[in-house]
Design a protein around this motif. Structure first.
Motif, PDB file in Angstrom:
ATOM      1  N   VAL A  64       0.766  -1.300   0.010  1.00 46.21           N
ATOM      2  CA  VAL A  64      -0.213   0.036   0.041  1.00 46.21           C
ATOM      3  C   VAL A  64       0.979   1.371  -0.127  1.00 46.21           C
ATOM      4  CG1 VAL A  64      -1.541   1.427   1.320  1.00 46.21           C
ATOM      5  CG2 VAL A  64      -2.068  -1.129   1.086  1.00 46.21           C
ATOM      6  N   TYR A  65       2.014   1.170   0.793  1.00 49.11           N
ATOM      7  CA  TYR A  65       2.942   2.337   0.762  1.00 49.11           C
ATOM      8  C   TYR A  65       3.390   2.743  -0.471  1.00 49.11           C
ATOM      9  CZ  TYR A  65       2.821   1.791   5.749  1.00 49.11           C
ATOM     10  OH  TYR A  65       2.404   1.805   7.030  1.00 49.11           O
ATOM     11  N   LEU A  66       3.576   1.802  -1.550  1.00 58.14           N
ATOM     12  CA  LEU A  66       4.048   2.185  -2.992  1.00 58.14           C
ATOM     13  C   LEU A  66       2.812   3.070  -3.556  1.00 58.14           C
ATOM     14  CD1 LEU A  66       5.625  -1.127  -4.273  1.00 58.14           C
ATOM     15  CD2 LEU A  66       6.724   0.964  -3.937  1.00 58.14           C
ATOM     16  N   GLN A  67       1.594   2.502  -3.196  1.00 61.71           N
ATOM     17  CA  GLN A  67       0.470   3.178  -3.854  1.00 61.71           C
ATOM     18  C   GLN A  67       0.288   4.337  -3.287  1.00 61.71           C
ATOM     19  OE1 GLN A  67      -1.222   2.382  -6.351  1.00 61.71           O
ATOM     20  NE2 GLN A  67      -3.131   1.192  -5.932  1.00 61.71           N
ATOM     21  N   VAL A  68       0.664   4.745  -1.963  1.00 61.75           N
ATOM     22  CA  VAL A  68       0.557   5.984  -1.429  1.00 61.75           C
ATOM     23  C   VAL A  68       1.661   6.802  -2.016  1.00 61.75           C
ATOM     24  CG1 VAL A  68       1.185   7.420   0.772  1.00 61.75           C
ATOM     25  CG2 VAL A  68      -0.188   5.129   0.787  1.00 61.75           C
ATOM     26  N   LEU A  69       2.726   6.491  -2.321  1.00 62.24           N
ATOM     27  CA  LEU A  69       3.886   7.295  -3.004  1.00 62.24           C
ATOM     28  C   LEU A  69       3.310   7.567  -4.566  1.00 62.24           C
ATOM     29  CD1 LEU A  69       6.912   7.961  -2.736  1.00 62.24           C
ATOM     30  CD2 LEU A  69       7.264   5.824  -4.056  1.00 62.24           C
ATOM     31  N   SER A  70       2.701   6.565  -5.244  1.00 67.71           N
ATOM     32  CA  SER A  70       2.275   6.970  -6.670  1.00 67.71           C
ATOM     33  C   SER A  70       1.106   8.107  -6.379  1.00 67.71           C
ATOM     34  CB  SER A  70       1.789   5.760  -7.164  1.00 67.71           C
ATOM     35  OG  SER A  70       0.486   5.423  -6.505  1.00 67.71           O
ATOM     36  N   ILE A 111      -2.494  -5.227  -4.284  1.00 68.91           N
ATOM     37  CA  ILE A 111      -2.988  -5.009  -3.092  1.00 68.91           C
ATOM     38  C   ILE A 111      -4.300  -5.406  -2.728  1.00 68.91           C
ATOM     39  CG2 ILE A 111      -3.851  -2.601  -1.848  1.00 68.91           C
ATOM     40  CD1 ILE A 111      -1.583  -1.092  -2.945  1.00 68.91           C
ATOM     41  N   ALA A 112      -5.148  -5.341  -3.818  1.00 73.17           N
ATOM     42  CA  ALA A 112      -6.706  -5.847  -3.673  1.00 73.17           C
ATOM     43  C   ALA A 112      -6.504  -7.508  -3.392  1.00 73.17           C
ATOM     44  CB  ALA A 112      -7.213  -5.791  -5.151  1.00 73.17           C
ATOM     45  N   PRO A 164      -7.513  15.332  -4.668  1.00 76.73           N
ATOM     46  CA  PRO A 164      -8.029  13.924  -4.743  1.00 76.73           C
ATOM     47  C   PRO A 164      -6.831  12.834  -4.333  1.00 76.73           C
ATOM     48  CG  PRO A 164      -9.578  15.022  -6.226  1.00 76.73           C
ATOM     49  CD  PRO A 164      -8.297  15.858  -5.950  1.00 76.73           C
ATOM     50  N   PRO A 165      -5.708  12.824  -5.225  1.00 79.13           N
ATOM     51  CA  PRO A 165      -4.737  12.004  -5.172  1.00 79.13           C
ATOM     52  C   PRO A 165      -3.991  12.190  -3.632  1.00 79.13           C
ATOM     53  CG  PRO A 165      -4.759  12.689  -7.209  1.00 79.13           C
ATOM     54  CD  PRO A 165      -5.754  13.535  -6.554  1.00 79.13           C
ATOM     55  N   LEU A 191      -4.858   6.020   2.581  1.00 77.66           N
ATOM     56  CA  LEU A 191      -4.256   4.811   2.463  1.00 77.66           C
ATOM     57  C   LEU A 191      -3.305   4.493   3.346  1.00 77.66           C
ATOM     58  CD1 LEU A 191      -3.715   4.398  -1.577  1.00 77.66           C
ATOM     59  CD2 LEU A 191      -5.330   2.854  -0.047  1.00 77.66           C
ATOM     60  N   CYS A 192      -2.796   5.507   3.892  1.00 79.75           N
ATOM     61  CA  CYS A 192      -1.554   5.302   5.015  1.00 79.75           C
ATOM     62  C   CYS A 192      -2.167   4.470   6.160  1.00 79.75           C
ATOM     63  CB  CYS A 192      -1.121   6.648   5.449  1.00 79.75           C
ATOM     64  SG  CYS A 192      -0.012   7.217   4.324  1.00 79.75           S
ATOM     65  N   LEU A 193      -3.636   4.406   6.456  1.00 81.01           N
ATOM     66  CA  LEU A 193      -4.192   4.074   7.425  1.00 81.01           C
ATOM     67  C   LEU A 193      -4.589   2.327   7.319  1.00 81.01           C
ATOM     68  CD1 LEU A 193      -6.854   6.865   8.323  1.00 81.01           C
ATOM     69  CD2 LEU A 193      -4.681   6.042   9.441  1.00 81.01           C
ATOM     70  N   ILE A 194      -4.436   1.988   5.928  1.00 82.72           N
ATOM     71  CA  ILE A 194      -5.013   0.491   5.696  1.00 82.72           C
ATOM     72  C   ILE A 194      -4.196  -0.518   6.353  1.00 82.72           C
ATOM     73  CG2 ILE A 194      -5.508  -1.086   3.638  1.00 82.72           C
ATOM     74  CD1 ILE A 194      -7.449   1.216   3.625  1.00 82.72           C
ATOM     75  N   PRO A 195      -2.654  -0.493   6.271  1.00 78.04           N
ATOM     76  CA  PRO A 195      -2.027  -1.398   6.889  1.00 78.04           C
ATOM     77  C   PRO A 195      -2.363  -1.695   8.541  1.00 78.04           C
ATOM     78  CG  PRO A 195      -0.552  -0.105   5.468  1.00 78.04           C
ATOM     79  CD  PRO A 195      -1.977   0.632   5.572  1.00 78.04           C
TER      80      PRO A 195
END
Length: 201
Positions: free
Chosen positions: A45-51, A92-93, A144-145, A152-156
């Protein structure tokens, strides 16, 4: 492209911007797909946060580019992290919902993505007609991103908490089954011993 045509009226080969986004998006998919293989579990997820962070920032930087070369650099970075977003979405899904529900999760994700992608261009056109430029539309497109990356940082943390609760419940159930099996074994062994003693008598 309309923003580019308005901002850089004297420039040539303006279509190279779209080519830059496409090329670096392909490179990003290969690069970050390989990197994701070394990132364990939900930490992808942190890669998604970075993107999301870079896509949002690059969107906001587009109106600030007064030189065509700077705009190309921004689009190269945006394309790279767009490729990261696309390549990390399915893994991630899979990590969050499991193999059985992953297709449904991706379907919901793409369905929700279609809403802003459909509504966004007409809103950008309305802002251009009212304000005379696309600058505000690009600034708003970057918000929005950034918000999505923060959420998304809260997901893990949430996933880890639910996993711990699940482990506790499954651990308790396993302990109960072990005790039941042990009691059944003890009762059966005592019954056998009693039968043997009766036969000896």
């Amino acid at each position: 492209m309309k923003h580019v045509n308005e901002r850089f009226q004297d420039g040539k080969n303006k279509e190279v911007i779209l080519m830059c986004i496409g090329i670096t998006s392909g490179v990003g998919r290969l690069l970050f797909g390989r990197i994701a293989d070394y990132v364990p579990g939900v930490k992808k997820v942190y890669l998604q946060v970075l993107s999301f962070l870079f896509i949002g920032l690059m969107s906001m930087m587009i109106p600030l580019c007064r030189v065509f070369g700077a705009l190309i650099a921004v689009c190269l970075i945006m394309g790279l992290f767009d490729g990261c977003f696309i390549s990390i979405m399915a893994p991630i899904a899979f990590e969050l919902v499991g193999a059985q529900d992953v297709s449904q999760a991706i379907g919901f994700l793409l369905g929700f993505m279609s809403i802003p992608m459909t509504v966004g261009p007409p809103i950008a056109g309305l802002l251009r007609d009212k304000l005379g430029s696309y600058d505000v539309a690009f600034y708003l497109a970057g918000v929005p991103p950034l918000i999505g990356g923060a959420v998304l940082c809260l997901i893990p943390w949430i996933h880890g908490k639910k996993q711990r609760e699940l482990d506790k419940t499954t651990g308790g159930e396993k302990m109960e089954k072990m005790l039941e099996n042990q009691n059944s074994l003890l009762s059966s062994s005592s019954g056998i011993f009693k039968k043997e003693s009766d036969s000896v008598i």
